[in-house]
Each structure stands twice: as structure tokens, then as C-alpha cells.
Design an enzyme around this catalytic site. Structure first.
Site, PDB file in Angstrom:
ATOM      1  CB  SER A   1      -0.927   0.017   1.221  1.00  0.00           C
ATOM      2  OG  SER A   1      -1.631   1.253   1.250  1.00  0.00           O
TER       3      SER A   1
ATOM      4  CB  SER B   1      -2.776   4.458   1.794  1.00  0.00           C
ATOM      5  OG  SER B   1      -3.568   4.127   0.678  1.00  0.00           O
TER       6      SER B   1
ATOM      7  CB  THR C   1      -7.464  -1.263   0.079  1.00  0.00           C
ATOM      8  OG1 THR C   1      -7.264  -1.606  -1.284  1.00  0.00           O
ATOM      9  CG2 THR C   1      -6.439  -1.967   0.941  1.00  0.00           C
TER      10      THR C   1
ATOM     11  CE  LYS D   1     -11.554  -0.285  -2.201  1.00  0.00           C
ATOM     12  NZ  LYS D   1     -11.393   0.422  -3.483  1.00  0.00           N
TER      13      LYS D   1
ATOM     14  CG  ASP E   1     -12.324   3.885  -4.710  1.00  0.00           C
ATOM     15  OD1 ASP E   1     -11.231   4.330  -4.326  1.00  0.00           O
ATOM     16  OD2 ASP E   1     -12.785   2.791  -4.343  1.00  0.00           O
TER      17      ASP E   1
ATOM     18  N   GLY F   1     -16.118  -3.450 -17.683  1.00  0.00           N
ATOM     19  CA  GLY F   1     -16.187  -4.172 -16.416  1.00  0.00           C
ATOM     20  C   GLY F   1     -17.480  -3.859 -15.687  1.00  0.00           C
TER      21      GLY F   1
ATOM     22  N   GLY G   1     -17.759  -5.166 -12.171  1.00  0.00           N
ATOM     23  CA  GLY G   1     -17.508  -5.582 -10.787  1.00  0.00           C
ATOM     24  C   GLY G   1     -17.474  -4.371  -9.868  1.00  0.00           C
TER      25      GLY G   1
ATOM     26  CB  ALA H   1     -13.008  -1.593 -10.052  1.00  0.00           C
TER      27      ALA H   1
HETATM   28  P1  ATR Z   1     -13.126  -5.554  -8.970  1.00  0.00           P
HETATM   29  O1  ATR Z   1     -13.507  -5.276  -7.554  1.00  0.00           O
HETATM   30  O2  ATR Z   1     -11.684  -5.301  -9.315  1.00  0.00           O
HETATM   31  O3  ATR Z   1     -14.048  -4.887  -9.934  1.00  0.00           O
HETATM   32  P2  ATR Z   1     -14.526  -8.014  -9.466  1.00  0.00           P
HETATM   33  O4  ATR Z   1     -15.709  -7.501  -8.744  1.00  0.00           O
HETATM   34  O5  ATR Z   1     -14.090  -9.429  -9.271  1.00  0.00           O
HETATM   35  O6  ATR Z   1     -13.237  -7.140  -9.143  1.00  0.00           O
HETATM   36  O7  ATR Z   1     -14.767  -7.760 -11.038  1.00  0.00           O
HETATM   37  C1  ATR Z   1     -13.808  -8.081 -11.996  1.00  0.00           C
HETATM   38  C2  ATR Z   1     -14.279  -7.524 -13.348  1.00  0.00           C
HETATM   39  O8  ATR Z   1     -13.256  -7.761 -14.319  1.00  0.00           O
HETATM   40  C3  ATR Z   1     -15.534  -8.164 -13.884  1.00  0.00           C
HETATM   41  O9  ATR Z   1     -16.231  -7.215 -14.656  1.00  0.00           O
HETATM   42  C4  ATR Z   1     -14.966  -9.293 -14.755  1.00  0.00           C
HETATM   43  O10 ATR Z   1     -15.845  -9.725 -15.778  1.00  0.00           O
HETATM   44  P3  ATR Z   1     -16.967 -10.870 -15.472  1.00  0.00           P
HETATM   45  O11 ATR Z   1     -18.109 -10.177 -14.788  1.00  0.00           O
HETATM   46  O12 ATR Z   1     -17.327 -11.412 -16.797  1.00  0.00           O
HETATM   47  O13 ATR Z   1     -16.291 -11.889 -14.578  1.00  0.00           O
HETATM   48  C5  ATR Z   1     -13.797  -8.576 -15.357  1.00  0.00           C
HETATM   49  N1  ATR Z   1     -12.746  -9.490 -15.837  1.00  0.00           N
HETATM   50  C6  ATR Z   1     -11.857 -10.174 -15.085  1.00  0.00           C
HETATM   51  N2  ATR Z   1     -11.025 -10.892 -15.873  1.00  0.00           N
HETATM   52  C7  ATR Z   1     -11.397 -10.658 -17.156  1.00  0.00           C
HETATM   53  C8  ATR Z   1     -10.943 -11.091 -18.438  1.00  0.00           C
HETATM   54  N3  ATR Z   1      -9.913 -11.935 -18.556  1.00  0.00           N
HETATM   55  N4  ATR Z   1     -11.573 -10.628 -19.534  1.00  0.00           N
HETATM   56  C9  ATR Z   1     -12.618  -9.795 -19.428  1.00  0.00           C
HETATM   57  N5  ATR Z   1     -13.109  -9.332 -18.254  1.00  0.00           N
HETATM   58  C10 ATR Z   1     -12.508  -9.761 -17.137  1.00  0.00           C
END
Ligand code: ATR
Length: 282
Positions: free
Chosen positions: A15, A17, A65, A69, A105, A130, A132, A134
Site C-alpha cells: 500500500s 497510502s 482496500t 470494501k 474512488d 467491467g 464488478g 471497481a
Molecule cells: P473488482 O472489484 O476489481 O471490480 P470483481 O468484482 O471481481 O473485481 O470484477 C472483476 C471484473 O473484471 C468483472 O467485470 C470481470 O468480468 P466478469 O463479470 O465477466 O467476470 C472482469 N474481468 C476479469 N477478468 C477478465 C478477463 N480476462 N476478460 C474480461 N473481463 C474480465
């Protein structure tokens, strides 16, 4: 008595931070201490309790982190609207026995875009990759900047569609939210032929070196490509560079989310440029 702060995570050794907040404190003349704390995976709440209970000065706040979270979100008795929208908390304030949860964030990303990169999201066609944690954390702050369009694209199409629908249905209930644009969710194939002025990679694909199946068309002329990961060159950054986009990594967002947390706690906004320069230099 020195006010105490900490960052909780697992792992936490990497980190930045403590260094960032020490630089902010020195610059603004604030008397604070800030330490990194490794919490057990099933021991986050206990670690926060122990931090609050023990120590020389009063515990005033904490950053949170990976992977805590969402747990911090549940731990907070009160939450700000932007924390509610994110479904996650990265900043805790301890006030008169109550724990208040915030999420800086998205504000950090928007500030990095506007102030450090000269890329105002207003009026831009934005592609967010994405769906997820983030990605979720930055949707409301981006929508509040009044973009022309916000498309959320994800490997699993259904997750993107659900997330877009959730924000379309819920942001208008949050105080102060009069968002003019409704996000759209899709899978990567839906991006064929589409063009964007700002492409933000919020997937974790870069961490494993995976290449996202993006059509070159997504990078419009003078596009800014933002990779939330920092400290490495990811395949997304190479794809964007090959398409003549201007590329930035997530180091600025890291510093700006910290500055926003510092402002929440201390009421003082530190200058981020010298801190960002110090981090880049090392
Ligand atoms: P974070 O907190 O970093 O967002 P997460 O909640 O696990 O972590 O989400 C990871 C994101 O990265 C998701 O959108 C995932 O897509 P899926 O919903 O299809 O799983 C995406 N991701 C991870 N690896 C990937 C890859 N190799 N190609 C495309 N998308 C990927």
C-alpha cells in the site's frame, strides 16, 4: 494528542497510502499519524475495533482496500449517497462513537480526469469496461459529470445489463441526483462499430495479462484511454496506444481518492501534483 488514521487490507504490504497521507499531512501542517494494518480475512471488524480502542491519540478514520470494501459498507452505521451508489466503502470516519462510511474512488477518478489529464467527462461518450466493484464505484460520479453517453460493457453481458438497469432505476432517488443520461449495458460484441471519447478499463483483466476483445473502433480520434490498474503496462494500454488513444494509468486516481479522503477527514484539500510526481519518481 495526534489524530490517528490507518488503512486496512489483505494484503497491505504494497500500500502507498501511508506515504501519500504522510506527504499530505506534511504539506498541510496537519498533525496526524497513518499506518497500514493487515487484517485477517475474517477479522476486519475486529481489527477496526482494536485500532479504535488502542493507541495514544484518538482514532479519527480509516481507509479500506481489497478485500474489505463491502464489509466496510456493512460496518458503517451511516453512509454517504456516493457510498450507497458504490455498494462499497473505502473511507471510514469515526465520529462520537458512530462509524460513517464514504467512497472516494469515483471522485478520485473524476478529479484525475479533469484536473490532471484535462479530460472533462462532460459531453463525452464514455465506455466503462467491467461490471464488478471497481466499475460500480465510479458510475454515479461519472453520470453526475453529465456525459453524452455511458455504456457499460462486460465479458458477462448479463452483469453489465443488470448494473446499468440498477443505476437507471436508482440514481434519481439519491439526494442531489438529476442525471440526464441513462447508462446502457452490453457484452463486448455489442461494441462493434461503436466509438467513444473516453474508455475506462475497470476490469481486473490487466492483472492477469488478459487481452480484452475490443474492436479498434471504440477508440475515437483524440480518445482518452484510462486503465484503473497502475504500476504496469497492461494489454488494454497497448491496445489503446496502437489505436492512437492517449493513455493514462490509475496512479492519479489512487492519489486523488486519497486526497478526497483527507479532505473528508481534515476539511483541507492537499495539492496532489507534488505527491503524484513523488510517486512517479519512485
Ligand atoms: P473488482 O472489484 O476489481 O471490480 P470483481 O468484482 O471481481 O473485481 O470484477 C472483476 C471484473 O473484471 C468483472 O467485470 C470481470 O468480468 P466478469 O463479470 O465477466 O467476470 C472482469 N474481468 C476479469 N477478468 C477478465 C478477463 N480476462 N476478460 C474480461 N473481463 C474480465
Amino acid at each position: 494528542m495526534t489524530d490517528r488514521y490507518a488503512v486496512f487490507g489483505n494484503p497491505i504490504g504494497h500500500s502507498q497510502s501511508p506515504r501519500i497521507h504522510a506527504l499530505f499531512a506534511a504539506q498541510t501542517g496537519q498533525d496526524i499519524s497513518y499506518q497500514a494494518i493487515l487484517a485477517e480475512r475474517n477479522g476486519f471488524a475486529a481489527a477496526v475495533d482494536a485500532f479504535v480502542a488502542a493507541g495514544e491519540g484518538p482514532a479519527r478514520g480509516a481507509n479500506v482496500t481489497v478485500p474489505f470494501k463491502e464489509e466496510a459498507f456493512r460496518l458503517a452505521a451511516q453512509r454517504t449517497p456516493r457510498a450507497e451508489a458504490a455498494g462499497a466503502v473505502n473511507t471510514l470516519s469515526f465520529e462520537a462513537g458512530a462509524i460513517i462510511g464514504d467512497n472516494t474512488d469515483g471522485a478520485g477518478l473524476v478529479r484525475d480526469l479533469k484536473h490532471n489529464l484535462g479530460c472533462d467527462p462532460a459531453g463525452r461518450r464514455i465506455l466503462l469496461l467491467g461490471a464488478g466493484g471497481a466499475a460500480r464505484g465510479v458510475i454515479l460520479p461519472l453520470l453526475l459529470e453529465d456525459p453524452a453517453e455511458l455504456v457499460i460493457a462486460n465479458r458477462t453481458e448479463e452483469t453489465a445489463a443488470r448494473l446499468a438497469l440498477e443505476f437507471a432505476n436508482s440514481f434519481s432517488r439519491l439526494p442531489g441526483c438529476t442525471v440526464g443520461v441513462t447508462p446502457d449495458g452490453m457484452g463486448f460484441p455489442g461494441l462493434a462499430g461503436r466509438a467513444f471519447d473516453l474508455v475506462i478499463n475497470a476490469t481486473s483483466a490487466g492483472l492477469s495479462g488478459a487481452v480484452l476483445p475490443l474492436p479498434t473502433s471504440v477508440f475515437a480520434p483524440r480518445c482518452v484511454a484510462y486503465e484503473m490498474v497502475y504500476g504496469r503496462v497492461t494489454p488494454f494500454m497497448n491496445q489503446a496506444r496502437d489505436a492512437d488513444a492517449r493513455v493514462a494509468d490509475g496512479l492519479g486516481m489512487l492519489v486523488e481518492q486519497a486526497a478526497e479522503a483527507f479532505f473528508v477527514w481534515r476539511g483541507v484539500r492537499p495539492h496532489t501534483a507534488p505527491v503524484l510526481a513523488a510517486l512517479k519518481a519512485s
